[in-house]
Design an enzyme around this catalytic site. Structure first.
Site, PDB file in Angstrom:
ATOM      1  N   ALA A  26       7.255  -1.799  -2.948  1.00  0.00           N
ATOM      2  CA  ALA A  26       6.653  -0.471  -2.782  1.00  0.00           C
ATOM      3  C   ALA A  26       7.305   0.469  -3.796  1.00  0.00           C
ATOM      4  O   ALA A  26       6.944   0.480  -4.959  1.00  0.00           O
ATOM      5  CB  ALA A  26       6.833   0.018  -1.351  1.00  0.00           C
ATOM      6  N   GLN A  72      -6.477  -1.227   2.745  1.00  0.00           N
ATOM      7  CA  GLN A  72      -5.768  -0.868   3.976  1.00  0.00           C
ATOM      8  C   GLN A  72      -6.440   0.341   4.623  1.00  0.00           C
ATOM      9  O   GLN A  72      -6.708   1.335   3.951  1.00  0.00           O
ATOM     10  CB  GLN A  72      -4.301  -0.541   3.723  1.00  0.00           C
ATOM     11  CG  GLN A  72      -3.533  -0.345   5.040  1.00  0.00           C
ATOM     12  CD  GLN A  72      -2.123   0.187   4.872  1.00  0.00           C
ATOM     13  OE1 GLN A  72      -1.936   1.348   4.524  1.00  0.00           O
ATOM     14  NE2 GLN A  72      -1.128  -0.661   5.133  1.00  0.00           N
ATOM     15  N   PRO A 113       0.841  -1.194   0.000  1.00  0.00           N
ATOM     16  CA  PRO A 113       0.000   0.000   0.000  1.00  0.00           C
ATOM     17  C   PRO A 113       0.880   1.250   0.000  1.00  0.00           C
ATOM     18  O   PRO A 113       1.579   1.511   0.976  1.00  0.00           O
ATOM     19  CB  PRO A 113      -0.796  -0.131   1.306  1.00  0.00           C
ATOM     20  CG  PRO A 113       0.067  -0.979   2.190  1.00  0.00           C
ATOM     21  CD  PRO A 113       0.834  -1.898   1.288  1.00  0.00           C
ATOM     22  N   VAL A 114       0.866   1.991  -1.092  1.00  0.00           N
ATOM     23  CA  VAL A 114       1.718   3.177  -1.217  1.00  0.00           C
ATOM     24  C   VAL A 114       0.820   4.409  -1.349  1.00  0.00           C
ATOM     25  O   VAL A 114       0.066   4.527  -2.319  1.00  0.00           O
ATOM     26  CB  VAL A 114       2.652   3.083  -2.441  1.00  0.00           C
ATOM     27  CG1 VAL A 114       3.559   4.310  -2.508  1.00  0.00           C
ATOM     28  CG2 VAL A 114       3.476   1.803  -2.383  1.00  0.00           C
ATOM     29  N   LYS A 146       0.247  -4.190   9.157  1.00  0.00           N
ATOM     30  CA  LYS A 146       1.591  -3.802   8.734  1.00  0.00           C
ATOM     31  C   LYS A 146       2.210  -2.935   9.817  1.00  0.00           C
ATOM     32  O   LYS A 146       1.607  -1.962  10.267  1.00  0.00           O
ATOM     33  CB  LYS A 146       1.555  -3.029   7.411  1.00  0.00           C
ATOM     34  CG  LYS A 146       2.962  -2.785   6.849  1.00  0.00           C
ATOM     35  CD  LYS A 146       2.933  -2.147   5.465  1.00  0.00           C
ATOM     36  CE  LYS A 146       4.373  -2.006   4.939  1.00  0.00           C
ATOM     37  NZ  LYS A 146       4.409  -1.323   3.624  1.00  0.00           N
ATOM     38  N   SER A 176       8.904  -6.073   3.752  1.00  0.00           N
ATOM     39  CA  SER A 176       8.929  -4.881   2.911  1.00  0.00           C
ATOM     40  C   SER A 176      10.149  -4.064   3.298  1.00  0.00           C
ATOM     41  O   SER A 176      10.636  -4.158   4.426  1.00  0.00           O
ATOM     42  CB  SER A 176       7.647  -4.064   3.120  1.00  0.00           C
ATOM     43  OG  SER A 176       7.643  -2.880   2.347  1.00  0.00           O
ATOM     44  N   GLY A 177      10.640  -3.258   2.352  1.00  0.00           N
ATOM     45  CA  GLY A 177      11.781  -2.402   2.674  1.00  0.00           C
ATOM     46  C   GLY A 177      13.022  -2.739   1.878  1.00  0.00           C
ATOM     47  O   GLY A 177      13.556  -3.845   1.988  1.00  0.00           O
ATOM     48  N   CYS A 188       2.844   3.680   9.140  1.00  0.00           N
ATOM     49  CA  CYS A 188       3.116   4.948   8.449  1.00  0.00           C
ATOM     50  C   CYS A 188       3.849   5.919   9.374  1.00  0.00           C
ATOM     51  O   CYS A 188       3.399   6.184  10.496  1.00  0.00           O
ATOM     52  CB  CYS A 188       1.818   5.567   7.964  1.00  0.00           C
ATOM     53  SG  CYS A 188       2.065   7.145   7.100  1.00  0.00           S
TER      54      CYS A 188
END
Length: 356
Positions: free
Chosen positions: A259, A75, A21-22, A172, A235-236, A106
């Site tokens: 992402a 999300q 989710p971006v 997340k 992620s990352g 976030c």
């Protein structure tokens, strides 16, 4: 095998390469080109629970399924279990999404000050209450949801992959607030105990934002913590197919989320699958990259109108042209384009094609 099916609660997915989710990017136009690029599961950009409960039409638009999506997740973010529960009910009643994801990662200040986002990673008690509330709503909707979601073009959504059971709720998280408050273990345990069906971790702290390096070792530790209970996704710092393979090999995560690495490269999912299965992958020709950009632009224009879609696509076409010889010159012209015709004029010369 590194590439394999994944089960998230009642949801069975064919593979383990996901779109994260971006914010400001993961609309259904971009998700559509990622599906065609080989993505196995897509997440919407984060949806404000508060705005959804207030009846924001713009917020509801963020949740719409793309016609090509066989399964997708919505999300949501918020700091109140009561509001998040109401928002979850609206997601389940207004969409045919196969999964609800809770944003507890976030790092943006305006999200944190509401008690949402990564503030939840350092507040496991409140995270537990929110996850529990959303899980209970999902259980209450089991068997009561429409199987298909109507589309603006009159088509129906593809058959859902949802099996017997309620819509799964995933979370997340980040690794912590800052270097002195590394709280991912407490957050993960709270989410699992509250009924989360999967956890994704971006192993950076809130203080890091998107700077520095993601600590994949923490992902490996999370995999061990959750072993035999729920799947863990990572992620990352996944910008290439090789990065994705390294994360899968080094951490043991059940799946990876692209992402920033997917921006301008919606084919990265197919390339990663090819690398895993054959040991190599093909580079994407310039013509195919630009064609994907125009497909994304057309979908955006259908949803929001040509002018705002063209403004939005300035940054996206910059991403599509990144790393290409002469890309800097074309980007200098792209940022002034305000119509599809102008994009075609600029990129047609760049690609040496009049067929755009």
């Amino acid at each position: 095998m590194l590439y394999h099916p994944v089960k998230i609660g009642s949801l069975s997915l064919p593979g383990n390469l996901f779109l994260a989710p971006v914010a400001g990017y993961s609309d259904r136009a971009f998700r559509s080109v990622c599906v065609k690029g080989g993505c196995d599961f897509e997440y919407t950009e984060m949806v404000s629970a508060e705005a959804l409960v207030r009846g924001s039409g713009k917020t509801e638009c963020l949740m719409k399924r793309a016609p090509v999506e066989k399964a997708y997740a919505v999300q949501i973010f918020g700091g109140s279990d009561e509001t998040m529960a109401k928002a979850a009910g609206l997601v389940l009643s207004k969409t045919s999404a196969e999964c609800i994801d809770i944003n507890a990662g976030c790092p943006v200040p305006k999200i944190i000050k509401t008690g949402a986002g990564s503030s939840l990673t350092r507040d496991p008690d409140r995270l537990y209450k929110i996850v529990m509330a959303v899980v209970q709503v999902a259980a209450a909707f089991d068997g009561l949801r429409p199987e298909k979601e109507s589309q603006p073009d009159g088509q129906s959504a593809p058959d859902s992959l949802l099996k017997q059971g309620p819509v799964p709720v995933t979370v997340k998280i980040r690794s912590g607030w800052d270097d002195s408050q590394i709280t991912w273990k407490e957050a993960a345990q709270a989410a699992i105990e509250a009924g989360a069906a999967a956890i994704t971790m971006h192993p950076r702290t809130r203080a890091q934002g998107y700077e520095g390096k993601a600590d994949w070792e923490k992902l490996k530790e999370l995999v061990s913590l959750a072993a035999g209970r729920i799947p863990i996704f990572g992620s990352g710092d996944i910008f290439t197919p090789e990065d994705a393979v390294r994360m899968l090999e080094q951490t043991g995560v059940d799946g990876v989320m692209f992402a920033r690495g997917a921006m301008g490269k919606p084919f990265i999912f197919r390339q990663t699958k090819d690398l895993i299965q054959t040991g190599k992958y093909d580079e994407i020709p310039l013509s195919e990259r630009i064609a994907a950009g125009f497909e994304e632009l057309a979908l955006l224009a259908a949803d929001m109108g040509e002018e705002p879609a063209c403004r939005e696509m300035r940054k996206r076409f910059c991403a599509y042209s990144k790393g290409i010889e002469g890309g800097a010159q074309v980007r200098a012209q792209i940022v002034h384009s305000s119509s599809i015709a102008e994009y075609k004029a600029v990129l047609g010369k760049f690609c040496g094609s009049s067929s755009l």
